[in-house]
Design a protein around this motif. Sequence first.
Motif, short mmCIF file in Angstrom:
data_model
loop_
_atom_site.label_atom_id
_atom_site.label_comp_id
_atom_site.label_asym_id
_atom_site.label_seq_id
_atom_site.Cartn_x
_atom_site.Cartn_y
_atom_site.Cartn_z
N UNK A 592 -0.68 65.06 39.58
CA UNK A 592 0.05 64.26 40.46
C UNK A 592 0.27 62.77 39.56
N UNK A 593 1.55 62.18 39.77
CA UNK A 593 2.13 60.95 39.20
C UNK A 593 0.99 59.93 39.21
N UNK A 594 0.77 59.22 38.09
CA UNK A 594 -0.31 58.33 38.30
C UNK A 594 0.07 57.18 39.26
N UNK A 595 1.39 56.91 39.43
CA UNK A 595 1.82 55.84 40.29
C UNK A 595 1.45 56.37 41.80
N UNK A 596 1.59 57.59 42.11
CA UNK A 596 1.44 58.01 43.47
C UNK A 596 -0.16 57.96 43.83
N UNK A 597 -1.02 58.18 42.67
CA UNK A 597 -2.58 58.08 42.78
C UNK A 597 -2.81 56.91 43.23
N UNK A 598 -2.04 55.93 42.82
CA UNK A 598 -2.63 54.42 43.19
C UNK A 598 -2.31 54.01 44.42
N UNK A 599 -1.24 54.65 45.05
CA UNK A 599 -0.54 53.93 46.26
C UNK A 599 -1.24 54.71 47.52
N UNK A 600 -1.57 56.06 47.49
CA UNK A 600 -1.98 56.85 48.54
C UNK A 600 -3.20 57.62 48.60
N UNK A 601 -3.63 57.74 49.79
CA UNK A 601 -5.22 58.63 49.72
C UNK A 601 -4.96 59.90 49.49
N UNK A 602 -5.78 60.54 48.94
CA UNK A 602 -5.82 61.83 48.19
C UNK A 602 -5.65 62.97 49.38
N UNK A 603 -6.03 62.60 50.46
CA UNK A 603 -5.88 63.64 51.77
C UNK A 603 -4.32 63.81 52.05
N UNK A 604 -3.47 62.70 51.89
CA UNK A 604 -2.07 62.61 52.24
C UNK A 604 -1.51 63.61 51.24
N UNK A 605 -1.84 63.34 49.92
CA UNK A 605 -1.30 64.10 48.76
C UNK A 605 -1.53 65.74 48.82
N UNK A 606 -2.71 65.88 49.25
CA UNK A 606 -3.16 67.18 49.46
C UNK A 606 -2.31 67.92 50.62
N UNK A 607 -1.82 67.07 51.80
CA UNK A 607 -1.32 67.70 52.74
C UNK A 607 0.16 68.03 52.06
N UNK A 608 0.95 67.25 51.42
CA UNK A 608 2.10 67.44 51.07
C UNK A 608 2.20 68.48 49.79
N UNK A 609 1.11 68.62 48.92
CA UNK A 609 1.17 69.65 47.86
C UNK A 609 0.90 70.94 48.73
N UNK A 610 -0.04 71.10 49.67
CA UNK A 610 -0.03 72.44 50.30
C UNK A 610 1.19 72.84 50.99
N UNK A 611 1.97 71.92 51.60
CA UNK A 611 3.56 72.14 52.03
C UNK A 611 4.46 72.82 51.06
N UNK A 612 4.01 72.02 49.76
CA UNK A 612 5.00 72.40 48.56
C UNK A 612 4.69 73.97 48.16
N UNK A 613 3.31 74.20 48.06
CA UNK A 613 2.76 75.40 48.00
C UNK A 613 3.33 76.54 48.66
N UNK A 614 3.29 76.15 49.83
CA UNK A 614 3.73 77.23 51.06
C UNK A 614 5.42 77.46 50.66
N UNK A 615 6.03 76.53 50.50
CA UNK A 615 7.58 76.54 50.26
C UNK A 615 7.78 77.42 48.95
N UNK A 616 6.85 77.54 48.00
CA UNK A 616 7.14 78.04 46.74
C UNK A 616 6.51 79.72 46.69
N UNK A 617 6.06 79.99 47.70
CA UNK A 617 5.61 81.38 48.11
C UNK A 617 6.47 82.49 47.48
#
Length: 688
Positions: A592-617
Amino acid sequence: MFQILLLLGSILLHKQASLAAPMVKEGCPETCGGVAIPFPFGIGTGCFLDEWYEINCQNGIVPTLKKANLRVLNILLPDTHGERNGVIKVSLPINYSSNVSCGSNGSFTPVSLKGSQFVFSASQNIFAAVGCNINVWMDDTVSTTKGCNSSCRADDHVVRNTTCLGSDGCCQINITSVLQVFSVNFQPYTETAGDNKCNYAFLGDISQFTPSVMDFNTLKASGHSAAVLEWGIANSSKAALEIYNYSSFSNKSYKCSSVSFDSAHPMVMPFLQCVCNTGFAGNPYIKDGCEGGAAGVGALSLCLINWRLHKYIKKRKETKLKEKYFKRNGGLLLERELSSPEGNVEKSKLFNSKDLEKATDNFNHNRVLGQGGQGTVYKGMLTDGKIVAIKKSKVIDERKISQFINEVIILSQINHRNVVKLLGCCLETEVPLLVYEFIPNGTLYQYLHDPYVESPISWDTRLRIAAEIAGALFYLHSAASIPIYHRDIKSTNILLDEKYRAKVADFGTSKSVSLDQTHVTTLVQGTFGYLDPEYFQSSQFTDKSDVYSFGVVLVELLTGQKPISSLREEEGRSLVTYFIISMEQNRLFNIVDAHVLKEVKKEEIALVADLAKRCLNLNGRNRPTMKEVAMELEGIRKTQYPSDIQQNQENRDAIESHDAVFTSSNSSIEMNVLKFSGVQPLLPGETW
């Protein structure tokens, strides 16, 4: 007699037209991102004099002096009439002090022009330093050391944008020597010098340096200032001798000199500069590049006598040609739709060619916003002052004219705030001209991947952009009267307006489909790195194929990495593969982009990443719909930004309720599967 005069006049006109001398070598690109690139500079093998003059056209829009690694803002040939040396304006890095508060690690590698025929212009640059109670020294590393003192008011120690005479936190000095490399040293001269949070210095274009209006904070944050280099060619270079035969430094068409052409600052330059002589025009650095511009008095007289007749015949030919193009490009079909009682296309959707020529200064190359495989986009201003982007398409397939006209009708009625709007077209030219709303802030790709971007996009902006793209695609798939599959979703096709809102662009390969269709079968088209593997294998494009491409963009927003990169050797060049493997091995937060990690909770990143993974099925049926994607992203945003999302939702509901009222069901043109063969807001890699 009139025919003879016409023939002679035509010969003269042809001769005069041929006087447009070339500025680049034959077959070489003339511009990059709207910047003219005259020889000895050039883009591509064989197009430049030597490695110092090579221009790298990054992403097709950013010209860079490759060897010096400097962004190019402008290049001008020498001009004796304007008393100007050959100059190249570049974006030069700012020198920061070692104070970490500058947002920099304090290190600076001096830009070196040694070995080149370039120097930092002494007459067109000024050296300035910004900070409180400091000495700043500029050392040319050979013989000259110059400096200035910058102080602030004793009561507040604040840098002010007023003067640059040593007080109010800014000082400046002129440079008098020929510089090719320099270093900068900072030294506090009072105990209170540390009160200022950041000290920095820069070499800048004197024409743009006006302290009373210059925003020092913006300059500091950007990390770059515009500076001027003067250039020429080596006196004894093998290439120069072979091309110009400098046994004497002049001939009848051009002359060369090592003395400055700037009479206000006379000095001997460490290189040769060449200009075309009086009566000639062109580029003296190209062999036989200076051509005569005067025609015989007799021929001129004949041309004047014949002028009225020529104008009449020319106007008559132009009128007939316009009529021919209008019919060939489907104008009669569009007129029928306009005159139909059931038609709902505004007459303002038709532009005439003269208005668009005027809007673009006759399609001047300085107005070019971008170029690509489908055509060229120009910036223009209509008679009412509205700024637009005008697309000059390449030749369209005459067998698909009815489809093209129908697509113009459909796209001109799409009214969604996150889709670039087609305003109309002109059909009386050789190829159709398409007019779109102007989007000022470039592409999402630039803001994620361009090293010259001043600051990275914040996470809340990335999440909002993702939600806006998803909402636009949901609208195209479901809410429009005729569902539309985009077929080329990627970060270069997402534009950002003045408020950095997303605008989906480039419908060049899109498909509109009838309501009872589930897919369209076509030749595989798209962009490597974003292409749905299922579509690639079956040639059947569905709404889920757009979902896959959107998933790639979502991963770009998360990681800040390009879809295809040779730097990812272990997992392969594909960002999708890299992302999926990292997810499976619980290494998501490593990529994950270092700038993103500094700004947001990991739980929110995980939610968006999970959505991206489902889109890439790999199985399209298992991917969510764009409606589901849009709702899920809005839900994530609502959790994090409740007040912002409420206003955003109200605006979207109002717009989409308005959009849903238009329908083309009564159109006289059959609505089934239609290829968007020529209706493109933008081309891949273009920006507005």
